[in-house]
Motif scaffolding. Structure first.
Motif, PDB file in Angstrom:
ATOM      1  N   TYR A 204      -3.963  -2.098  -2.645  1.00 55.17           N
ATOM      2  CA  TYR A 204      -4.939  -1.646  -1.648  1.00 55.17           C
ATOM      3  C   TYR A 204      -6.347  -1.976  -2.113  1.00 55.17           C
ATOM      4  O   TYR A 204      -6.610  -2.129  -3.294  1.00 55.17           O
ATOM      5  CB  TYR A 204      -4.789  -0.167  -1.318  1.00 55.17           C
ATOM      6  N   GLY A 205      -7.232  -2.106  -1.134  1.00 51.15           N
ATOM      7  CA  GLY A 205      -8.635  -2.385  -1.423  1.00 51.15           C
ATOM      8  C   GLY A 205      -9.501  -1.202  -1.060  1.00 51.15           C
ATOM      9  O   GLY A 205      -9.025  -0.188  -0.533  1.00 51.15           O
ATOM     10  N   ASN A 206     -10.786  -1.329  -1.308  1.00 58.74           N
ATOM     11  CA  ASN A 206     -11.720  -0.214  -1.113  1.00 58.74           C
ATOM     12  C   ASN A 206     -11.875   0.203   0.343  1.00 58.74           C
ATOM     13  O   ASN A 206     -12.227   1.340   0.627  1.00 58.74           O
ATOM     14  CB  ASN A 206     -13.085  -0.538  -1.732  1.00 58.74           C
ATOM     15  N   ILE A 207     -11.598  -0.679   1.307  1.00 65.18           N
ATOM     16  CA  ILE A 207     -11.723  -0.285   2.718  1.00 65.18           C
ATOM     17  C   ILE A 207     -10.411   0.252   3.289  1.00 65.18           C
ATOM     18  O   ILE A 207     -10.386   0.749   4.403  1.00 65.18           O
ATOM     19  CB  ILE A 207     -12.235  -1.443   3.610  1.00 65.18           C
ATOM     20  N   ASP A 208      -9.329   0.121   2.541  1.00 63.93           N
ATOM     21  CA  ASP A 208      -8.023   0.515   3.061  1.00 63.93           C
ATOM     22  C   ASP A 208      -7.852   2.025   3.096  1.00 63.93           C
ATOM     23  O   ASP A 208      -8.225   2.730   2.159  1.00 63.93           O
ATOM     24  CB  ASP A 208      -6.905  -0.125   2.236  1.00 63.93           C
ATOM     25  N   GLY A 209      -7.258   2.498   4.176  1.00 65.48           N
ATOM     26  CA  GLY A 209      -7.023   3.917   4.370  1.00 65.48           C
ATOM     27  C   GLY A 209      -5.664   4.345   3.847  1.00 65.48           C
ATOM     28  O   GLY A 209      -4.955   3.588   3.165  1.00 65.48           O
ATOM     29  N   TYR A 210      -5.302   5.553   4.228  1.00 56.25           N
ATOM     30  CA  TYR A 210      -4.062   6.164   3.747  1.00 56.25           C
ATOM     31  C   TYR A 210      -2.835   5.328   4.101  1.00 56.25           C
ATOM     32  O   TYR A 210      -1.898   5.243   3.310  1.00 56.25           O
ATOM     33  CB  TYR A 210      -3.915   7.585   4.303  1.00 56.25           C
ATOM     34  N   ASP A 211      -2.822   4.697   5.276  1.00 56.94           N
ATOM     35  CA  ASP A 211      -1.649   3.926   5.680  1.00 56.94           C
ATOM     36  C   ASP A 211      -1.328   2.827   4.669  1.00 56.94           C
ATOM     37  O   ASP A 211      -0.171   2.626   4.299  1.00 56.94           O
ATOM     38  CB  ASP A 211      -1.818   3.346   7.091  1.00 56.94           C
ATOM     39  N   VAL A 212      -2.344   2.137   4.172  1.00 59.74           N
ATOM     40  CA  VAL A 212      -2.136   1.076   3.181  1.00 59.74           C
ATOM     41  C   VAL A 212      -1.955   1.679   1.789  1.00 59.74           C
ATOM     42  O   VAL A 212      -1.057   1.283   1.042  1.00 59.74           O
ATOM     43  CB  VAL A 212      -3.308   0.069   3.190  1.00 59.74           C
ATOM     44  N   ARG A 213      -2.775   2.662   1.438  1.00 60.36           N
ATOM     45  CA  ARG A 213      -2.724   3.272   0.103  1.00 60.36           C
ATOM     46  C   ARG A 213      -1.413   4.000  -0.164  1.00 60.36           C
ATOM     47  O   ARG A 213      -1.007   4.138  -1.320  1.00 60.36           O
ATOM     48  CB  ARG A 213      -3.904   4.226  -0.095  1.00 60.36           C
TER      49      ARG A 213
END
Length: 167
Positions: free
Chosen positions: A55-64
């Motif tokens: 995951y990257g810094n803009i990614d939300g819970y769905d990706v994280r």
């Protein structure tokens, strides 16, 4: 021999060209800032290839909730380390150089900067790759991805693919 498709910083937008360019790959790696989990799902559905990523810094819970912050794995004997905000040789992000020293990967991949870079670090004996940004958001001018081959101990046939202008 394993053909790899590498991308980063899609920021919620998947260019159809990526599917074509990665159709002959055995693995696809995403170095973070998917934008939403739908990007990974669309790419997996279109190619039939499970995405490895972080995951990257803009990614939300769905990706994280699906992808880790760091990913360390081995392909054909090559140890790979991926972290979205990782920097590059001479300017690693905090903790990254130490992690590379400890884990001794032959390949370190990062995203975040939107700057395409393939650079060997002789001090750490590690190849660094940043595929640039495949999405439309950011300050980069041209959207890019990378394709390359891992063949036993060799990383070869690196291709930089330009997808077109950002806008």
């Amino acid at each position: 021999m394993t053909k790899i498709g590498l991308l980063s910083d899609t920021h919620g937008w998947l260019d159809e060209q990526i599917i074509q360019h990665f159709s002959q790959c055995q693995e696809i790696w995403h170095a973070g800032d998917f934008g939403s989990i739908a990007i990974a799902q669309q790419l997996e559905a279109a190619t039939g290839i499970k995405i490895r990523g972080v995951y990257g810094n803009i990614d939300g819970y769905d990706v994280r909730s699906f992808y880790p912050e760091e990913n360390l794995f081995t392909v054909e004997g090559i140890k790979v380390y991926i972290k979205h905000i990782g920097g590059y040789p001479g300017r690693y992000a905090p903790g990254v150089k130490q992690k590379i020293r400890e884990e001794k990967p032959q390949l370190f991949i990062s995203g975040h900067s939107h700057i395409l870079k393939v650079q060997f670090d002789p001090e750490l004996n590690c190849l660094h790759m940043n595929p640039g940004a495949a999405g439309k958001q950011g300050w980069h001018k041209v959207r890019t991805i990378i394709r390359f081959v891992i063949d036993g101990p060799n990383m070869k046939d690196c291709e930089v693919i330009e997808l077109g202008k950002r806008g």
